[in-house]
Design a protein around this motif. Structure first.
Motif, PDB file in Angstrom:
ATOM      1  N   ALA A   1       4.673  -8.152 -12.190  1.00 50.14           N
ATOM      2  CA  ALA A   1       6.045  -7.851 -11.750  1.00 50.14           C
ATOM      3  C   ALA A   1       6.237  -8.134 -10.265  1.00 50.14           C
ATOM      4  O   ALA A   1       7.299  -8.607  -9.847  1.00 50.14           O
ATOM      5  N   CYS A   2       5.199  -7.864  -9.471  1.00 55.50           N
ATOM      6  CA  CYS A   2       5.320  -8.084  -8.018  1.00 55.50           C
ATOM      7  C   CYS A   2       5.587  -9.549  -7.715  1.00 55.50           C
ATOM      8  O   CYS A   2       6.415  -9.885  -6.863  1.00 55.50           O
TER       9      CYS A   2
ATOM     10  N   SER B   1      -1.356  -8.529  -3.562  1.00 57.87           N
ATOM     11  CA  SER B   1      -1.226  -7.601  -4.695  1.00 57.87           C
ATOM     12  C   SER B   1      -2.079  -6.350  -4.469  1.00 57.87           C
ATOM     13  O   SER B   1      -2.913  -6.306  -3.558  1.00 57.87           O
ATOM     14  N   CYS B   2      -1.889  -5.350  -5.345  1.00 57.28           N
ATOM     15  CA  CYS B   2      -2.682  -4.113  -5.258  1.00 57.28           C
ATOM     16  C   CYS B   2      -4.036  -4.290  -5.917  1.00 57.28           C
ATOM     17  O   CYS B   2      -4.808  -3.344  -6.009  1.00 57.28           O
TER      18      CYS B   2
ATOM     19  N   VAL C   1       7.093  -3.188  -7.213  1.00 52.34           N
ATOM     20  CA  VAL C   1       7.143  -1.927  -6.466  1.00 52.34           C
ATOM     21  C   VAL C   1       7.177  -2.164  -4.950  1.00 52.34           C
ATOM     22  O   VAL C   1       7.478  -1.248  -4.193  1.00 52.34           O
ATOM     23  N   PHE C   2       6.837  -3.383  -4.524  1.00 48.73           N
ATOM     24  CA  PHE C   2       6.837  -3.684  -3.084  1.00 48.73           C
ATOM     25  C   PHE C   2       8.171  -4.254  -2.614  1.00 48.73           C
ATOM     26  O   PHE C   2       8.356  -4.505  -1.426  1.00 48.73           O
TER      27      PHE C   2
ATOM     28  N   GLY D   1       4.981  -7.520 -16.194  1.00 47.94           N
ATOM     29  CA  GLY D   1       4.033  -6.443 -16.486  1.00 47.94           C
ATOM     30  C   GLY D   1       3.398  -5.915 -15.225  1.00 47.94           C
ATOM     31  O   GLY D   1       3.234  -6.635 -14.244  1.00 47.94           O
ATOM     32  N   CYS D   2       3.108  -4.618 -15.241  1.00 49.06           N
ATOM     33  CA  CYS D   2       2.461  -3.976 -14.099  1.00 49.06           C
ATOM     34  C   CYS D   2       1.365  -3.065 -14.656  1.00 49.06           C
ATOM     35  O   CYS D   2       1.646  -1.959 -15.070  1.00 49.06           O
TER      36      CYS D   2
ATOM     37  N   GLY E   1      -4.447  -4.874  -9.069  1.00 56.33           N
ATOM     38  CA  GLY E   1      -4.342  -4.548 -10.496  1.00 56.33           C
ATOM     39  C   GLY E   1      -4.283  -5.816 -11.341  1.00 56.33           C
ATOM     40  O   GLY E   1      -5.038  -5.974 -12.309  1.00 56.33           O
ATOM     41  N   CYS E   2      -3.407  -6.734 -10.970  1.00 55.56           N
ATOM     42  CA  CYS E   2      -3.264  -7.982 -11.738  1.00 55.56           C
ATOM     43  C   CYS E   2      -4.492  -8.873 -11.575  1.00 55.56           C
ATOM     44  O   CYS E   2      -4.870  -9.584 -12.499  1.00 55.56           O
TER      45      CYS E   2
END
Ligand code: SF4
Length: 173
Positions: free
Chosen positions: A86-87, A19-20, A93-94, A116-117, A22-23
């Motif tokens: 969401a990922c 993940s980025c 987004v990926f 959710g993102c 964020g989550c």
């Protein structure tokens, strides 16, 4: 009493599958003093062998998928997977990138999807609570056959053992 503890105090394992972050930050917020998920008895154990609920974030990259599946395999039954963000649900987004396949349910059976993102702490806590219901249903599914057929299974086991003991001398002859 043990069942009651397990139902009300599940231990969670959090795994970042690319993940980025964020989550992951939102999951950490759940553990912090503002949301304080531990007040419900929910503990972030970090040990797959002691965990009931696997919280996954990220779209599952090729590098992370093997470890993810290994961690899941180390968890004892019954176990629940909650896809956070969401990922993790779809790739987000990926999705379509060369190093991800998009979504954790390509590798693991997912019980709860938290969209959710990034997914908000309230959504994550709600997802864990939904995971508790799934955990209870799975526990019942495991225990019901034992309750119904446990005695029958033991009878068959000991009968077959006695039968083998009776047969062994003949086999040696
Ligand atoms: S859902 Fe959004 S915040 Fe969460 S890991 Fe994916 S891009 Fe990051």
């Amino acid at each position: 009493m043990f069942k009651s503890y397990r139902k009300k105090s599940p231990w969670i394992l959090h795994y970042n599958a690319g993940s980025c972050n964020g989550c992951d930050i939102e999951i950490l917020a759940c553990l912090g003093p503002k949301y304080d998920i531990e007040r419900f008895g929910i503990l972030n154990s970090g040990n797959p062998k002691q965990s009931d609920i696997l919280l996954v974030t990220g779209p599952v990259t090729y590098r992370s998928r093997e470890r993810l599946v290994e961690l899941y395999a180390q968890m004892a039954e019954p176990k629940v997977v909650v896809a956070v963000g969401a990922c993790t649900c779809t790739g987000g987004v990926f999705r379509g990138m060369c190093n991800v396949e998009g979504g954790v349910d390509r590798y693991l059976p997912v019980d709860v999807y938290v969209p959710g993102c990034a997914a908000s702490p309230e959504q994550i806590i709600d997802g864990v609570i939904q995971g508790l219901a799934a955990l209870e249903a799975k526990t019942k599914a495991i225990e019901e056959p034992k309750r119904l057929f446990g005695g029958l299974h033991e009878t068959l086991f000991f009968t077959s053992r006695r039968h083998m003991r009776q047969r062994l001398p003949h086999a040696e002859d």
